[in-house]
Design a protein around this motif. Sequence first.
Motif, PDB file in Angstrom:
ATOM      1  N   PRO A  67     -46.993 -10.206 -28.494  1.00 58.16           N
ATOM      2  CA  PRO A  67     -45.927 -11.080 -28.002  1.00 58.16           C
ATOM      3  C   PRO A  67     -46.432 -12.029 -26.928  1.00 58.16           C
ATOM      4  N   LYS A  68     -45.881 -13.234 -26.973  1.00 52.17           N
ATOM      5  CA  LYS A  68     -46.201 -14.245 -25.964  1.00 52.17           C
ATOM      6  C   LYS A  68     -44.916 -14.724 -25.311  1.00 52.17           C
ATOM      7  N   ASP A  69     -45.070 -15.428 -24.206  1.00 48.92           N
ATOM      8  CA  ASP A  69     -43.915 -16.017 -23.539  1.00 48.92           C
ATOM      9  C   ASP A  69     -43.380 -17.139 -24.415  1.00 48.92           C
ATOM     10  N   ARG A  70     -42.201 -16.917 -24.996  1.00 41.35           N
ATOM     11  CA  ARG A  70     -41.617 -17.942 -25.849  1.00 41.35           C
ATOM     12  C   ARG A  70     -40.281 -18.430 -25.301  1.00 41.35           C
ATOM     13  N   ASN A  71     -40.098 -18.303 -23.977  1.00 42.28           N
ATOM     14  CA  ASN A  71     -38.897 -18.854 -23.374  1.00 42.28           C
ATOM     15  C   ASN A  71     -38.913 -20.369 -23.525  1.00 42.28           C
ATOM     16  N   PHE A  72     -37.768 -20.927 -23.859  1.00 41.77           N
ATOM     17  CA  PHE A  72     -37.679 -22.365 -24.097  1.00 41.77           C
ATOM     18  C   PHE A  72     -37.723 -23.086 -22.759  1.00 41.77           C
ATOM     19  N   LYS A  73     -38.801 -23.819 -22.530  1.00 39.35           N
ATOM     20  CA  LYS A  73     -38.983 -24.522 -21.263  1.00 39.35           C
ATOM     21  C   LYS A  73     -39.024 -26.018 -21.522  1.00 39.35           C
ATOM     22  N   VAL A  74     -37.983 -26.717 -21.114  1.00 40.84           N
ATOM     23  CA  VAL A  74     -37.933 -28.153 -21.344  1.00 40.84           C
ATOM     24  C   VAL A  74     -37.017 -28.778 -20.312  1.00 40.84           C
ATOM     25  N   ASP A  75     -37.392 -29.950 -19.852  1.00 42.64           N
ATOM     26  CA  ASP A  75     -36.525 -30.674 -18.930  1.00 42.64           C
ATOM     27  C   ASP A  75     -35.220 -31.017 -19.631  1.00 42.64           C
ATOM     28  N   SER A  76     -34.163 -31.176 -18.860  1.00 45.60           N
ATOM     29  CA  SER A  76     -32.868 -31.488 -19.435  1.00 45.60           C
ATOM     30  C   SER A  76     -32.933 -32.763 -20.282  1.00 45.60           C
ATOM     31  N   LEU A  77     -32.362 -32.676 -21.471  1.00 47.14           N
ATOM     32  CA  LEU A  77     -32.293 -33.836 -22.350  1.00 47.14           C
ATOM     33  C   LEU A  77     -30.856 -34.330 -22.504  1.00 47.14           C
ATOM     34  N   ASP A  78     -29.970 -33.901 -21.590  1.00 45.13           N
ATOM     35  CA  ASP A  78     -28.551 -34.207 -21.737  1.00 45.13           C
ATOM     36  C   ASP A  78     -28.302 -35.700 -21.905  1.00 45.13           C
ATOM     37  N   ASP A  79     -28.929 -36.519 -21.073  1.00 45.99           N
ATOM     38  CA  ASP A  79     -28.690 -37.969 -21.141  1.00 45.99           C
ATOM     39  C   ASP A  79     -29.159 -38.534 -22.484  1.00 45.99           C
ATOM     40  N   LEU A  80     -30.352 -38.104 -22.927  1.00 43.29           N
ATOM     41  CA  LEU A  80     -30.874 -38.582 -24.205  1.00 43.29           C
ATOM     42  C   LEU A  80     -29.981 -38.142 -25.364  1.00 43.29           C
ATOM     43  N   ILE A  81     -29.523 -36.894 -25.304  1.00 43.33           N
ATOM     44  CA  ILE A  81     -28.680 -36.371 -26.377  1.00 43.33           C
ATOM     45  C   ILE A  81     -27.385 -37.163 -26.460  1.00 43.33           C
ATOM     46  N   GLN A  82     -26.766 -37.426 -25.320  1.00 48.07           N
ATOM     47  CA  GLN A  82     -25.510 -38.171 -25.311  1.00 48.07           C
ATOM     48  C   GLN A  82     -25.691 -39.575 -25.874  1.00 48.07           C
ATOM     49  N   ARG A  83     -26.847 -40.181 -25.617  1.00 55.29           N
ATOM     50  CA  ARG A  83     -27.073 -41.555 -26.075  1.00 55.29           C
ATOM     51  C   ARG A  83     -27.537 -41.618 -27.533  1.00 55.29           C
ATOM     52  N   ALA A  84     -28.243 -40.581 -27.977  1.00 58.73           N
ATOM     53  CA  ALA A  84     -28.869 -40.645 -29.301  1.00 58.73           C
ATOM     54  C   ALA A  84     -28.086 -39.956 -30.402  1.00 58.73           C
ATOM     55  N   VAL A  85     -27.379 -38.876 -30.078  1.00 55.28           N
ATOM     56  CA  VAL A  85     -26.731 -38.055 -31.102  1.00 55.28           C
ATOM     57  C   VAL A  85     -25.273 -38.465 -31.243  1.00 55.28           C
ATOM     58  N   GLY A 111     -37.448 -34.691 -27.390  1.00 55.06           N
ATOM     59  CA  GLY A 111     -37.160 -35.791 -26.476  1.00 55.06           C
ATOM     60  C   GLY A 111     -37.693 -37.120 -26.994  1.00 55.06           C
ATOM     61  N   GLU A 112     -38.913 -37.099 -27.528  1.00 50.05           N
ATOM     62  CA  GLU A 112     -39.505 -38.331 -28.079  1.00 50.05           C
ATOM     63  C   GLU A 112     -38.709 -38.840 -29.279  1.00 50.05           C
ATOM     64  N   ILE A 113     -38.257 -37.926 -30.135  1.00 55.93           N
ATOM     65  CA  ILE A 113     -37.460 -38.317 -31.299  1.00 55.93           C
ATOM     66  C   ILE A 113     -36.145 -38.943 -30.848  1.00 55.93           C
ATOM     67  N   LEU A 114     -35.510 -38.357 -29.839  1.00 56.65           N
ATOM     68  CA  LEU A 114     -34.250 -38.916 -29.333  1.00 56.65           C
ATOM     69  C   LEU A 114     -34.464 -40.312 -28.757  1.00 56.65           C
ATOM     70  N   ARG A 115     -35.584 -40.520 -28.079  1.00 55.11           N
ATOM     71  CA  ARG A 115     -35.874 -41.865 -27.542  1.00 55.11           C
ATOM     72  C   ARG A 115     -36.084 -42.863 -28.680  1.00 55.11           C
ATOM     73  N   THR A 116     -36.723 -42.394 -29.755  1.00 55.40           N
ATOM     74  CA  THR A 116     -36.923 -43.253 -30.924  1.00 55.40           C
ATOM     75  C   THR A 116     -35.592 -43.662 -31.539  1.00 55.40           C
ATOM     76  N   ILE A 117     -34.680 -42.711 -31.627  1.00 57.54           N
ATOM     77  CA  ILE A 117     -33.339 -42.994 -32.175  1.00 57.54           C
ATOM     78  C   ILE A 117     -32.628 -44.033 -31.324  1.00 57.54           C
ATOM     79  N   ILE A 118     -32.710 -43.879 -29.998  1.00 55.23           N
ATOM     80  CA  ILE A 118     -32.061 -44.812 -29.077  1.00 55.23           C
ATOM     81  C   ILE A 118     -32.660 -46.208 -29.240  1.00 55.23           C
ATOM     82  N   ALA A 119     -33.994 -46.291 -29.300  1.00 56.74           N
ATOM     83  CA  ALA A 119     -34.656 -47.595 -29.439  1.00 56.74           C
ATOM     84  C   ALA A 119     -34.260 -48.269 -30.756  1.00 56.74           C
ATOM     85  N   ARG A 120     -34.181 -47.479 -31.828  1.00 57.62           N
ATOM     86  CA  ARG A 120     -33.811 -48.028 -33.143  1.00 57.62           C
ATOM     87  C   ARG A 120     -32.368 -48.547 -33.107  1.00 57.62           C
TER      88      ARG A 120
END
Length: 327
Positions: A166-184, A314-323
């Motif tokens: 087993p390895k540390d598989r805790n999900f570690k990511v900066d908040s994407l709330d702003d990107l999600i609201q704009r892209a999704v 996060g990169e995919i969400l930025r791509t969606i926003i740019a498109r």
Amino acid sequence: MDTFQQEIDERTNLTANNKFELLLFRLGTDPHGERSELFGINVFKIREIVPMLTINKPAGTQSPMLGVVNIRDQIISVIDLPAVVGCVPKTGLNILLVTEYARSTQAFAVESVEEIVRLEWSNVLSAESSAGGNFVTSIARLDDDKDNTRLAQVLDVEQILHEIMPKDRNFKVDSLDDLIQRAVKPGAVVIAADDSKVARNLIEKGLQELRINFEMYKTGKEAWERVQFLSQQARAARVPITDKISFVLTDLEMPEMDGFTFTRNIKNEDFLKNIPVIIHSSLTGSANEDHVKKVGADAYVAKFDITEMGQTIGEILRTIIARTERA
């Protein structure tokens, strides 16, 4: 071009037809000594097959870990695969399968190797419980005789490694709330597909933590059918498909339809091709990662690099926003 390279190219080209090659091997009989099951691993994940070597057993090593071997100056952990799935070798552990999963290398000790067979993914059926217990992800039919076909159990090596090392598989990511609201778009979902239970649990945990709506499927065929259904809904409502699907997150090795075919199906259809597709796979190595680009995927994440997955989303969400802003 030498024969080795030709073999690699030939196996890579199988993915264009929803096919793959399966290495068949045996682990011994069940605990009652009544039958010897066939098991299989995708050849893409096999680095080499070698006769059993001298195993060094560091202090504290416990079953199913056997110890380590030195192969060309690389120290590799050895796992007793029969012990993992509850089989008893009749002739001992005679072969080492050296495999590469998710940018890690390990060796599995098995009793014997049978052959390599070429199959269509449509002949592989989802099955998470069988003689191999929790470690069997699917059952492969080895010939076209549906009534009397030989069967092989395809092992969920990701689950095996998760439980043994087993390895540390805790999900570690900066908040994407702003990107999600704009892209999704409101009501849009992520379509996720993976036949591995541990991978599905990981993906579900990550997407829940990001508060992204998603639907999870066990096979590429199930996921593709859902994409087609949502496509029909979007066409009927005369809205873009991105109103229904924000992006796709898919494994490569799956029963019925692999991730290569699933991705191609999306990217080859004009109405669907703008759906971003992220490949999440333990099939690592430059050759496999290059092939992912050829089928049109927008990004690749090696299992189980959780930080990289978050960054990629996060990169995919930025791509969606740019498109969207360019439209």
